[in-house]
Write a protein that holds these residues in place. Structure first.
Motif, PDB file in Angstrom:
ATOM      1  N   ALA A   1      38.782  45.470  78.806  1.00  0.00           N
ATOM      2  CA  ALA A   1      37.349  45.373  79.106  1.00  0.00           C
ATOM      3  C   ALA A   1      37.105  44.165  80.008  1.00  0.00           C
ATOM      4  O   ALA A   1      37.607  43.072  79.755  1.00  0.00           O
ATOM      5  N   GLN A   2      36.351  44.395  81.074  1.00  0.00           N
ATOM      6  CA  GLN A   2      36.068  43.340  82.046  1.00  0.00           C
ATOM      7  C   GLN A   2      34.685  42.736  81.785  1.00  0.00           C
ATOM      8  O   GLN A   2      33.766  43.422  81.328  1.00  0.00           O
ATOM      9  N   PRO A   3      34.522  41.450  82.063  1.00  0.00           N
ATOM     10  CA  PRO A   3      33.187  40.843  81.909  1.00  0.00           C
ATOM     11  C   PRO A   3      32.211  41.461  82.893  1.00  0.00           C
ATOM     12  O   PRO A   3      32.590  41.868  83.992  1.00  0.00           O
ATOM     13  N   ILE A   4      30.961  41.542  82.497  1.00  0.00           N
ATOM     14  CA  ILE A   4      29.927  42.145  83.333  1.00  0.00           C
ATOM     15  C   ILE A   4      29.030  41.033  83.858  1.00  0.00           C
ATOM     16  O   ILE A   4      28.292  40.393  83.100  1.00  0.00           O
ATOM     17  N   ASP A   5      29.118  40.811  85.150  1.00  0.00           N
ATOM     18  CA  ASP A   5      28.333  39.749  85.790  1.00  0.00           C
ATOM     19  C   ASP A   5      27.085  40.353  86.423  1.00  0.00           C
ATOM     20  O   ASP A   5      26.902  40.343  87.635  1.00  0.00           O
TER      21      ASP A   5
ATOM     22  N   SER B   1      34.601  50.638  78.488  1.00  0.00           N
ATOM     23  CA  SER B   1      36.032  50.552  78.825  1.00  0.00           C
ATOM     24  C   SER B   1      36.775  51.487  77.877  1.00  0.00           C
ATOM     25  O   SER B   1      36.729  51.314  76.654  1.00  0.00           O
ATOM     26  N   TYR B   2      37.429  52.486  78.438  1.00  0.00           N
ATOM     27  CA  TYR B   2      38.014  53.564  77.646  1.00  0.00           C
ATOM     28  C   TYR B   2      39.061  53.070  76.643  1.00  0.00           C
ATOM     29  O   TYR B   2      39.169  53.585  75.534  1.00  0.00           O
ATOM     30  N   GLY B   3      39.830  52.043  77.037  1.00  0.00           N
ATOM     31  CA  GLY B   3      40.916  51.563  76.188  1.00  0.00           C
ATOM     32  C   GLY B   3      40.458  51.009  74.853  1.00  0.00           C
ATOM     33  O   GLY B   3      41.271  50.874  73.922  1.00  0.00           O
ATOM     34  N   ASP B   4      39.176  50.693  74.716  1.00  0.00           N
ATOM     35  CA  ASP B   4      38.660  50.188  73.439  1.00  0.00           C
ATOM     36  C   ASP B   4      38.859  51.195  72.312  1.00  0.00           C
ATOM     37  O   ASP B   4      38.864  50.819  71.134  1.00  0.00           O
TER      38      ASP B   4
ATOM     39  N   ALA C   1      23.651  55.025  66.801  1.00  0.00           N
ATOM     40  CA  ALA C   1      23.462  53.644  67.249  1.00  0.00           C
ATOM     41  C   ALA C   1      23.120  53.575  68.733  1.00  0.00           C
ATOM     42  O   ALA C   1      22.209  52.831  69.141  1.00  0.00           O
ATOM     43  N   LEU C   2      23.824  54.359  69.557  1.00  0.00           N
ATOM     44  CA  LEU C   2      23.544  54.346  70.989  1.00  0.00           C
ATOM     45  C   LEU C   2      22.202  55.004  71.288  1.00  0.00           C
ATOM     46  O   LEU C   2      21.476  54.557  72.186  1.00  0.00           O
ATOM     47  N   ALA C   3      21.854  56.048  70.550  1.00  0.00           N
ATOM     48  CA  ALA C   3      20.546  56.689  70.735  1.00  0.00           C
ATOM     49  C   ALA C   3      19.432  55.693  70.445  1.00  0.00           C
ATOM     50  O   ALA C   3      18.425  55.619  71.176  1.00  0.00           O
TER      51      ALA C   3
ATOM     52  N   TRP D   1      29.361  48.378  76.494  1.00  0.00           N
ATOM     53  CA  TRP D   1      29.223  49.449  75.500  1.00  0.00           C
ATOM     54  C   TRP D   1      29.119  48.896  74.075  1.00  0.00           C
ATOM     55  O   TRP D   1      28.232  49.278  73.313  1.00  0.00           O
ATOM     56  N   SER D   2      30.025  48.018  73.706  1.00  0.00           N
ATOM     57  CA  SER D   2      30.059  47.511  72.332  1.00  0.00           C
ATOM     58  C   SER D   2      28.792  46.744  71.997  1.00  0.00           C
ATOM     59  O   SER D   2      28.315  46.784  70.855  1.00  0.00           O
ATOM     60  N   GLN D   3      28.227  46.042  72.975  1.00  0.00           N
ATOM     61  CA  GLN D   3      26.972  45.328  72.732  1.00  0.00           C
ATOM     62  C   GLN D   3      25.826  46.293  72.445  1.00  0.00           C
ATOM     63  O   GLN D   3      24.986  46.034  71.579  1.00  0.00           O
ATOM     64  N   ALA D   4      25.799  47.398  73.169  1.00  0.00           N
ATOM     65  CA  ALA D   4      24.750  48.395  72.941  1.00  0.00           C
ATOM     66  C   ALA D   4      24.873  48.998  71.547  1.00  0.00           C
ATOM     67  O   ALA D   4      23.874  49.175  70.830  1.00  0.00           O
ATOM     68  N   LEU D   5      26.125  49.312  71.145  1.00  0.00           N
ATOM     69  CA  LEU D   5      26.336  49.931  69.837  1.00  0.00           C
ATOM     70  C   LEU D   5      26.004  48.983  68.694  1.00  0.00           C
ATOM     71  O   LEU D   5      25.555  49.432  67.627  1.00  0.00           O
ATOM     72  N   HIS D   6      26.204  47.686  68.895  1.00  0.00           N
ATOM     73  CA  HIS D   6      25.988  46.729  67.818  1.00  0.00           C
ATOM     74  C   HIS D   6      24.647  46.007  67.931  1.00  0.00           C
ATOM     75  O   HIS D   6      24.433  44.984  67.271  1.00  0.00           O
ATOM     76  N   ALA D   7      23.746  46.555  68.743  1.00  0.00           N
ATOM     77  CA  ALA D   7      22.432  45.926  68.917  1.00  0.00           C
ATOM     78  C   ALA D   7      21.533  46.127  67.708  1.00  0.00           C
ATOM     79  O   ALA D   7      20.500  45.467  67.573  1.00  0.00           O
ATOM     80  N   GLY D   8      21.894  47.084  66.852  1.00  0.00           N
ATOM     81  CA  GLY D   8      21.164  47.258  65.599  1.00  0.00           C
ATOM     82  C   GLY D   8      19.892  48.076  65.683  1.00  0.00           C
ATOM     83  O   GLY D   8      18.983  47.903  64.869  1.00  0.00           O
TER      84      GLY D   8
END
Length: 556
Positions: A170-174, A149-152, A59-61, A181-188
């Motif tokens: 996990a902190q918001p990214i401004d 965020s490692y704790g995920d 997914a990340l690739a 990370w999770s957005q990249a993995l679930h981008a499809g």
């Protein structure tokens, strides 16, 4: 071919290994096919199966390729040990690209060199290091970042002490140029065809010599495969074993022994983000760890725990590493506690970990070991480069399937790093040593100026280069200084610009260094000097300063 050590070669091991002619990613694909439900990693009591690992890598690739990463492109990996490091590493390879592992202790100024030198436009980082990445995104030096965020990945209840970075939510990214990370993995996005093979570049670990900024060591899938496979055979590791990963993955020893080797055989890695001796002991006992590769200071620290004997460490089958010679008294304590000898080895970034390892059944103390499978090592005179015999001190040179092809975009440095002997191309390690009558190699000194501070490699020229950015420094010379705990530390001898004397102190410069370089590189001592010794050609005579700091060095 050097063969003096064949008389002490480990029983039941071949002298030659036929290595896989595949990409490193293929190792993961095969292990996921063979052992889909086995834990590839256990992260603070939370398992990640090989099936899940491979799925997230793909997914990340796919996301990286969607962002424009193409075959041969370099991607920065700026992260502490965590499941995301492993996923990112293999995703970059699956995307047909090249991993550039960066020490997560580095600051923005240091990170900028890696980006500029490699041409990388994407960085995958831990969220605690995103502040160092942000200036490069703002300047356009980097185009995009994926932030983890490692704790995920700690999804199960645990009684283990978690490092602050793992506890952090996990902190918001401004930042519009970064994504979680999770957005990249679930981008499809699914990756395209795997196009890389053994001769393609895979990893660019950075190493410094005696001059200039850090240099990228060009390693192909084949050279990285070599020490990963050699490590498995030498240690008699199997798919049923479990490895404790405490060495940082950005470093070649941790990368190979704590990640690539276990994935090659489909075994389980028990992973720690930061070293903590009590947690390590609990993990060895809890998961019946069979293999632990470390640096000597970690083993010393664990054995110094007054409660260490209360833990069941009987599952361990081998313990070894390097970074410094293991003190005999500590080695004896380890043997009394576990029945195991500490097995020391030797390697460099240029050889993607070990070229020499002690035989497990016949190790020698304070010894580099013997050349492993298909490695040819010699000793040559430092001046004439003539080959020397047993017990004669000279420079260690080596050739083998794990030796890098050269320094990234540094043809002159590459040329200087190799020499010809007996019609073969040998890498000049820059280390001074000898071998005994049985073919065991020993380290005596270093041609290079590297400072070894508790296992961290500090390259004086790199620290000097960073210090010259200080507006009040005219000249700087970095040397090693005796350190009670580390063995040796970093000292900077500094000449200030006109008008700065009395206004700028050594402590001021140390504070500036803390803001601009990794903590282990920061000089423990900054000495303000009126001038620095120079040779007739005008070069700063660092060796003269070093001899003043360590008077015994002059006698040697």
């Amino acid at each position: 071919m050097f063969d003096r050590h064949h008389g002490v070669w480990p029983a039941n091991l071949p002298l030659h290994l036929v290595l896989p002619q595949t990409s490193l990613y293929s190792n993961l694909a095969i292990s996921a096919l063979r052992y889909p439900d086995r834990a590839a990693m256990i992260y603070y009591d939370s398992p990640i199966s090989y099936r899940r690992l491979d799925a997230e890598v793909q997914a990340l690739a796919g996301y990286l390729q969607h962002r424009g990463v193409a075959k041969g492109d370099r991607v920065l990996l700026f992260m502490q040990n965590a499941p995301q490091f492993v996923i990112a590493y293999y995703a970059i390879l699956r995307a047909n690209a090249v991993v550039v592992p960066v020490n997560p202790m580095n600051r923005s100024v240091e990170l900028e060199h890696y980006a500029e030198d490699t041409g990388a436009t994407i960085c995958i980082c831990g969220q605690e290091r995103f502040e160092a990445v942000t200036p490069l995104l703002e300047s356009g030096r980097l185009e995009h970042a994926v932030v983890a965020s490692y704790g995920d990945y700690v999804t199960e209840d645990t009684d283990l002490d978690l490092p602050a970075e793992v506890q952090a939510a996990a902190q918001p990214i401004d930042c519009g140029d970064a994504i979680h990370w999770s957005q990249a993995l679930h981008a499809g996005h699914a990756p395209g065809e795997l196009e890389v093979g053994p001769d393609d570049l895979a990893v660019l670990p950075y190493s410094s010599g005696t001059t200039g900024a850090p240099k990228g060591c060009m390693h192909t899938h084949a050279t990285v495969m070599a020490t990963a496979v050699q490590s498995v055979y030498w240690s008699h590791s199997t798919s049923e074993g479990k490895s404790l990963a405490t060495l940082p993955y950005f470093h070649v020893t941790g990368m190979q022994n704590g990640m690539n080797a276990p994935i090659f055989i489909g075994s389980t890695v028990v992973l720690m983000t930061r070293w903590e001796r009590r947690t390590a002991a609990k993990l060895i006992e809890r998961y019946r760890i069979t293999r632990w590769t470390n640096i000597v200071t970690m083993a010393i620290d664990m054995l110094a725990d007054p409660e260490i004997e209360s833990f069941d460490l009987s599952s361990l089958q081998n313990i070894g590493g390097g970074g410094a010679a293991m003190p005999e008294a500590v080695s004896e304590k380890l043997f009394k506690l576990t029945g195991l000898h500490y097995v020391e080895g030797y390697g460099l970034s240029e050889t993607i970990a070990g070229t020499h390892i002690n035989p497990f059944d016949a190790p020698k103390p304070q010894c580099l070991g013997i050349p492993v499978f298909d490695v040819d090592s010699r000793i040559v005179d430092t001046d004439t480069l003539a080959e020397l015999g047993p017990n004669e001190v000279g420079e260690i040179i080596t050739r083998g399937p794990q030796v890098f092809s050269g320094y990234w975009r540094r043809p002159e440095a590459t040329k200087a790093a190799f020499m010809a002997l007996d019609g073969e191309r040998f890498f000049r390690t820059g280390d001074i040593g000898y071998y005994d009558d049985e073919g065991y190699f020993f380290l005596v000194d270093r041609v290079k100026r590297m400072i070894n501070a508790s296992g961290y490699k500090v390259w004086p020229a790199e620290v000097e280069s960073l210090m010259y950015r200080h507006p009040d420094i005219r000249e700087a010379c970095v040397i090693s200084t005796p350190h009670e705990r580390r063995g040796e530390g970093v000292k900077a001898c500094v000449v200030l610009v006109d008008g700065a004397a009395g206004r700028v102190s050594g402590e001021d410069i140390r504070d500036w260094c803390k803001d601009n370089m990794a903590a282990y590189k920061v000089p423990q001592v900054v000495e303000i000097c009126d001038s620095l010794p120079r040779s007739p050609t005008g070069k700063i005579m660092w060796r003269a300063l070093q001899e003043q700091e360590w008077p015994e060095a002059k006698a040697g």
